[in-house]
Design a protein around this motif. Structure first.
Motif, PDB file in Angstrom:
ATOM      1  N   LEU A  28       0.836  -1.205   0.000  1.00 27.66           N
ATOM      2  CA  LEU A  28       0.000   0.000   0.000  1.00 27.66           C
ATOM      3  C   LEU A  28       0.874   1.259   0.000  1.00 27.66           C
ATOM      4  CD1 LEU A  28      -2.658   1.549   0.272  1.00 27.66           C
ATOM      5  CD2 LEU A  28      -2.575   1.132   2.746  1.00 27.66           C
ATOM      6  N   ALA A  29       1.869   1.290   0.882  1.00 31.44           N
ATOM      7  CA  ALA A  29       2.730   2.476   0.966  1.00 31.44           C
ATOM      8  C   ALA A  29       3.487   2.680  -0.344  1.00 31.44           C
ATOM      9  CB  ALA A  29       3.699   2.327   2.137  1.00 31.44           C
ATOM     10  N   GLN A  30       3.972   1.589  -0.918  1.00 34.04           N
ATOM     11  CA  GLN A  30       4.741   1.693  -2.159  1.00 34.04           C
ATOM     12  C   GLN A  30       3.884   2.235  -3.307  1.00 34.04           C
ATOM     13  OE1 GLN A  30       6.241  -2.071  -3.536  1.00 34.04           O
ATOM     14  NE2 GLN A  30       7.240  -1.193  -5.334  1.00 34.04           N
ATOM     15  N   LEU A  31       2.687   1.680  -3.432  1.00 33.67           N
ATOM     16  CA  LEU A  31       1.855   2.057  -4.578  1.00 33.67           C
ATOM     17  C   LEU A  31       1.167   3.407  -4.387  1.00 33.67           C
ATOM     18  CD1 LEU A  31       0.169  -1.363  -5.494  1.00 33.67           C
ATOM     19  CD2 LEU A  31       2.181  -0.296  -6.530  1.00 33.67           C
ATOM     20  N   SER A  32       0.819   3.719  -3.150  1.00 30.67           N
ATOM     21  CA  SER A  32       0.080   4.972  -2.921  1.00 30.67           C
ATOM     22  C   SER A  32       1.024   6.139  -2.653  1.00 30.67           C
ATOM     23  CB  SER A  32      -0.858   4.807  -1.729  1.00 30.67           C
ATOM     24  OG  SER A  32      -0.091   4.669  -0.545  1.00 30.67           O
ATOM     25  N   GLY A  33       2.234   5.830  -2.188  1.00 29.07           N
ATOM     26  CA  GLY A  33       3.171   6.897  -1.826  1.00 29.07           C
ATOM     27  C   GLY A  33       2.776   7.547  -0.507  1.00 29.07           C
ATOM     28  N   VAL A  63      -6.362  -0.571   6.096  1.00 31.21           N
ATOM     29  CA  VAL A  63      -5.280  -0.892   5.154  1.00 31.21           C
ATOM     30  C   VAL A  63      -5.841  -1.685   3.976  1.00 31.21           C
ATOM     31  CG1 VAL A  63      -3.112  -2.189   4.866  1.00 31.21           C
ATOM     32  CG2 VAL A  63      -3.489  -0.834   6.939  1.00 31.21           C
ATOM     33  N   ARG A  64      -6.666  -2.661   4.275  1.00 29.31           N
ATOM     34  CA  ARG A  64      -7.232  -3.507   3.203  1.00 29.31           C
ATOM     35  C   ARG A  64      -8.062  -2.664   2.235  1.00 29.31           C
ATOM     36  NH1 ARG A  64      -9.405  -7.101   7.879  1.00 29.31           N
ATOM     37  NH2 ARG A  64      -7.574  -8.350   8.359  1.00 29.31           N
ATOM     38  N   ASP A  65      -8.966  -1.833   2.801  1.00 35.16           N
ATOM     39  CA  ASP A  65      -9.849  -1.030   1.942  1.00 35.16           C
ATOM     40  C   ASP A  65      -9.027  -0.111   1.044  1.00 35.16           C
ATOM     41  OD1 ASP A  65     -12.026  -2.225   3.038  1.00 35.16           O
ATOM     42  OD2 ASP A  65     -12.433  -0.621   4.494  1.00 35.16           O
ATOM     43  N   ARG A  66      -8.019   0.488   1.639  1.00 33.18           N
ATOM     44  CA  ARG A  66      -7.220   1.428   0.839  1.00 33.18           C
ATOM     45  C   ARG A  66      -6.415   0.695  -0.223  1.00 33.18           C
ATOM     46  NH1 ARG A  66      -4.714   5.951   4.600  1.00 33.18           N
ATOM     47  NH2 ARG A  66      -3.746   6.420   2.621  1.00 33.18           N
ATOM     48  N   LEU A  67      -5.973  -0.493   0.145  1.00 35.99           N
ATOM     49  CA  LEU A  67      -5.206  -1.247  -0.855  1.00 35.99           C
ATOM     50  C   LEU A  67      -6.102  -1.656  -2.027  1.00 35.99           C
ATOM     51  CD1 LEU A  67      -2.545  -2.442  -1.784  1.00 35.99           C
ATOM     52  CD2 LEU A  67      -3.021  -4.478  -0.431  1.00 35.99           C
ATOM     53  N   VAL A  68      -7.323  -2.062  -1.720  1.00 34.05           N
ATOM     54  CA  VAL A  68      -8.256  -2.424  -2.797  1.00 34.05           C
ATOM     55  C   VAL A  68      -8.450  -1.212  -3.716  1.00 34.05           C
ATOM     56  CG1 VAL A  68     -10.647  -3.053  -3.330  1.00 34.05           C
ATOM     57  CG2 VAL A  68      -9.445  -4.207  -1.458  1.00 34.05           C
ATOM     58  N   ALA A  69      -8.657  -0.052  -3.119  1.00 40.42           N
ATOM     59  CA  ALA A  69      -8.895   1.160  -3.922  1.00 40.42           C
ATOM     60  C   ALA A  69      -7.669   1.479  -4.785  1.00 40.42           C
ATOM     61  CB  ALA A  69      -9.215   2.331  -2.986  1.00 40.42           C
ATOM     62  N   VAL A  70      -6.498   1.366  -4.196  1.00 41.11           N
ATOM     63  CA  VAL A  70      -5.271   1.696  -4.936  1.00 41.11           C
ATOM     64  C   VAL A  70      -5.063   0.718  -6.092  1.00 41.11           C
ATOM     65  CG1 VAL A  70      -2.737   1.727  -4.747  1.00 41.11           C
ATOM     66  CG2 VAL A  70      -4.123   2.873  -3.024  1.00 41.11           C
ATOM     67  N   LEU A  71      -5.288  -0.563  -5.819  1.00 47.61           N
ATOM     68  CA  LEU A  71      -5.094  -1.567  -6.875  1.00 47.61           C
ATOM     69  C   LEU A  71      -6.081  -1.324  -8.021  1.00 47.61           C
ATOM     70  CD1 LEU A  71      -4.613  -4.781  -4.665  1.00 47.61           C
ATOM     71  CD2 LEU A  71      -2.850  -3.688  -6.079  1.00 47.61           C
ATOM     72  N   LYS A  72      -7.314  -0.978  -7.658  1.00 51.10           N
ATOM     73  CA  LYS A  72      -8.320  -0.721  -8.689  1.00 51.10           C
ATOM     74  C   LYS A  72      -7.933   0.508  -9.516  1.00 51.10           C
ATOM     75  CE  LYS A  72     -12.771  -1.296  -7.449  1.00 51.10           C
ATOM     76  NZ  LYS A  72     -13.922  -1.259  -6.519  1.00 51.10           N
TER      77      LYS A  72
END
Ligand code: N01
Length: 662
Positions: A28-33, A63-72
């Motif tokens: 999450l941190a890597q992809l979202s910055g 963390v999970r919700d944000r990761l889903v959003a970032v991946l999408k």
């Protein structure tokens, strides 16, 4: 790259609900910055193992919700992930992920090990590409098709350097092929005990069993199409260096007894340290009428069901085999000469959760961050605590405060496992400091000792009769089968091969029976173009994966061969001063480490208490030492010319102290 992760959102969410939080956070941190999330989660991560976290469920869900959003978002936009993450950011992310500060000096190593930068920086490339004729004329022989031999083959193949592998067994796998005892498994986490350049998304367990590891090795050999370079069932007996044409003559025997010799420019030994079983000379052993076999030569034709079984030895092999056979045998007598330290790891018996497996396979970078986490969990963390403090008041039983705390912690654990059985506790707690011998993982060993059909026998064996084992105090133990869990002839490296270098000097003549030395564990003066993987002082005993060390050695060896081919050298031989200076440092460093403790006997050292097998360096130090082949440390030769002796000072002798070693 991201479409597969979000194709089925329900599957993604189900996986995240189960997957480890730290690698998820890192992705999450890597992809979202967004690094603020690290500050929120970090206080709840207390160490690098997955079970050392107490992240509240609502924070995990965030963390999970944000990761889903970032991946999408990545999938929808087709955006590329950030390829360059600044070192400072990585350090912050890594430190949060393992719950402790990761020093800056580790970052390049960790990026390389995990392939976070998406490239294989351990691969070697030509500096000045030689013409194909020069490359084609060169040939290397690799001895052994285990982890190290195959790794070497992959790297040489990448460069197009011709090679052949000679393997005594009928298949690939080396030690993992030979060791087939019940319960045989790895005790280094598998997502890190695997090639960095060929990770396996599908490990079923955190610490996989032998068949799965063997399957991984075989699959690697197939993936890189290596089998056609391997001659199976041939055992190298001698390798002789010919001064005249600067070539090695390698002689081997086929299974049907035919002897053949092939010539080669370079020989790379990948025979490992643990391939020749050690059978102690116990009087009368050959008179025993029942089956006797070594753990590494397990006899599957012997049915142990209902038998009275003796197992001699309590090292890593015994600790895995014993609990695996105890439920089936009539009785198991465990003969312990010296107790070993065993630690508990809650993941040791666990399968990898479906969520983690899914995440490793489908979520970009998840597997890489998991590898980072495990590298950190099992690498240099204990190194400093394995050095003797000269002022420590209890030097017999521990080395320093941290080592003493570890001792107490393990004793506490063992006491609980043994239900406070004081007699057993007194027998199994070592009198020497933790890590003196190889630290083992508890494979329900103590619970096994509590079984009614298991007895721990301490003291010395006097002799064996045709049906029993007789102790020095006269006690007689009648048994049907004897299992020798007595380890390997590790210090007698390269034995029983005869390796002859310059002027006919043999490696045994130089090393004796048990005193091997090499520069970086790889090269030996007087033996040009001979390279060792897993050679002297390269075993890892404080942590780490031996495959990491192998990859370091293979990079170095490939660079050395590149040096020869690009420059048209017929020989490359380490300078004696460089070799001697390095080994002086190794000895000095080892002298202060736990393995040299006077209260310890182990396969790490020879009969003169010199540590011959184990590396004194942190993984980071050895990585730095082997990162670049330094030509100035070698004498190069061309046929018909005087040796080329570079004028510069050798790097390592001059600067190894500059490394913060330990
Ligand atoms: O061998 P060992 P091992 N009378 O040398 C005892 C790797 N490995 O095969 O301690 C009575 O450790 C000896 O006693 P003592 C791993 O690196 C990895 O178990 O010398 N006993 C000792 O207890 C490991 O370290 C995995 O007093 C005698 C035992 O035999 C290495 O292989 C799994 C004796 C030998 O223990 C070797 O382990 C298995 C005698 N005369 C192995 N002679 C993994 O999990 C010897 N002993 C990855």
């Amino acid at each position: 790259m991201f479409e597969t992760a979000v194709r089925d959102e329900a599957a993604l969410r189900a996986a995240l609900a189960e997957a480890d939080i730290a690698p998820m956070l890192m992705v999450l941190a890597q992809l979202s910055g967004d690094l603020d999330i690290l500050d929120e989660v970090a206080p709840h991560i207390h160490g690098a193992w997955s079970f050392l976290e107490s992240v509240p469920e609502d924070l995990k869900q965030k963390v999970r919700d944000r990761l889903v959003a970032v991946l999408k978002d990545y999938a929808a936009s087709g955006r590329e992930p950030p390829h360059h993450v600044p070192s400072e950011t990585l350090q912050k992310m890594m430190s949060a992920g393992v719950g402790q500060m990761v020093p800056e000096e580790y970052i390049p190593l960790l990026v390389e090990e995990t392939h976070l930068g998406d490239e294989d920086t351990r691969a070697v490339h030509w500096q000045r590409k030689p013409d194909s004729l020069a490359v084609g004329k060169f040939k290397a022989i690799i001895i052994g098709a285990g982890f190290s031999g195959l790794c070497t083959a992959i790297r040489l193949k990448e460069l197009g350097i011709p090679f052949e592998i000679l393997e005594k067994n009928t298949d690939v796998g080396g030690t993992w092929l030979e060791n087939d005892y019940p319960g045989c498994a790895v005790d280094t986490p598998n997502h890190f005990y695997s090639y960095s350049f060929n990770p396996n998304d599908k490990w079923s367990r955190h610490f996989s069993r032998r068949n799965e590891i063997l399957g991984y090795i075989a699959a690697t050999a197939d993936k890189y199409d290596l089998r056609r370079y391997i001659r199976f069932g041939v055992e190298v007996t001698t390798a002789e260096f010919d001064e005249h044409d600067a070539r090695w003559h390698v002689t081997f025997q086929t299974a049907d007894g035919v002897t053949q010799t092939i010539d080669t420019n370079a020989v790379i030994s990948a025979v490992g340290q643990l391939n020749r079983p050690s059978i102690p000379p116990i009087a009368g052993l050959s008179q025993f009428r029942g089956p006797v076999f070594h753990t590494a030569r397990w006899d599957r034709t012997v049915d142990l069901k209902g038998k009275r079984v003796a197992m001699i030895g309590t090292g890593a092999s015994a600790v895995q085999a014993g609990p695996s056979i105890a439920p089936d045998v009539a009785s198991l007598l465990v003969f312990q000469r010296t107790p070993h330290w065993l630690m508990n790891n809650p993941n040791y018996h666990k399968e990898v959760s479906a969520g983690n497996k899914w995440a490793i396979e489908h979520i970009p970078y998840f597997g890489k961050w998991l590898r980072f986490q495990l590298f950190w969990a099992g690498s240099d963390g204990f190194h400093a605590s394995l050095q003797m403090d000269p002022d420590w008041p209890m030097p017999d039983i521990s080395l320093n405060e941290a080592n003493h705390k570890m001792r107490e912690m393990i004793i506490d654990y063992v006491r609980k496992e043994l239900d406070d059985d004081k007699d057993l506790l007194a027998k199994v707690i070592p009198a020497y400091p933790p890590y003196g011998k190889r630290m083992l993982r508890d494979n329900y060993w103590y619970r096994m000792l509590k079984r009614p059909n298991v007895e721990l026998v301490t003291g010395s064996i006097a002799h064996v009769t045709e049906d029993s084992i007789v102790m020095e105090d006269g006690t007689v133990h009648a048994v049907d089968v004897i299992i020798m869990a007595t380890g390997f002839q590790a210090s007698k490296m390269l034995w029983p091969m005869e390796i002859k270098g310059r002027m006919g000097r043999t490696i045994r003549g130089v090393w004796g029976d048990d005193d091997p030395r090499a520069y970086l564990g790889i090269t030996v003066p007087g033996f040009p173009n001979l390279f060792l993987t897993y050679g002297p002082n390269t075993n890892l005993a404080h942590g780490g994966s031996i495959i990491f060390h192998t990859e370091c050695q293979v990079r170095y060896i490939t660079q050395a061969l590149r040096e020869m081919i690009e420059n048209g050298y017929s020989t490359l031989e380490v300078r004696t001063d460089v070799h001697d200076g390095y080994n002086k440092l190794v000895d000095e460093k080892c002298r202060n480490m736990v393995w040299a403790h006077p209260g310890v006997t182990s396969w790490y050292k020879n009969r003169h208490n010199r540590v011959t097998v184990t590396s004194p360096w942190r993984l980071l130090d050895y990585w730095k030492l082997t990162q670049h082949f330094v030509p100035e440390e070698y004498r190069a030769g061309r046929i018909g010319h005087a040796p080329i002796i570079p004028g510069q000072e050798a790097r390592v002798v001059a600067s190894i102290d500059g490394l913060t070693v330990g």
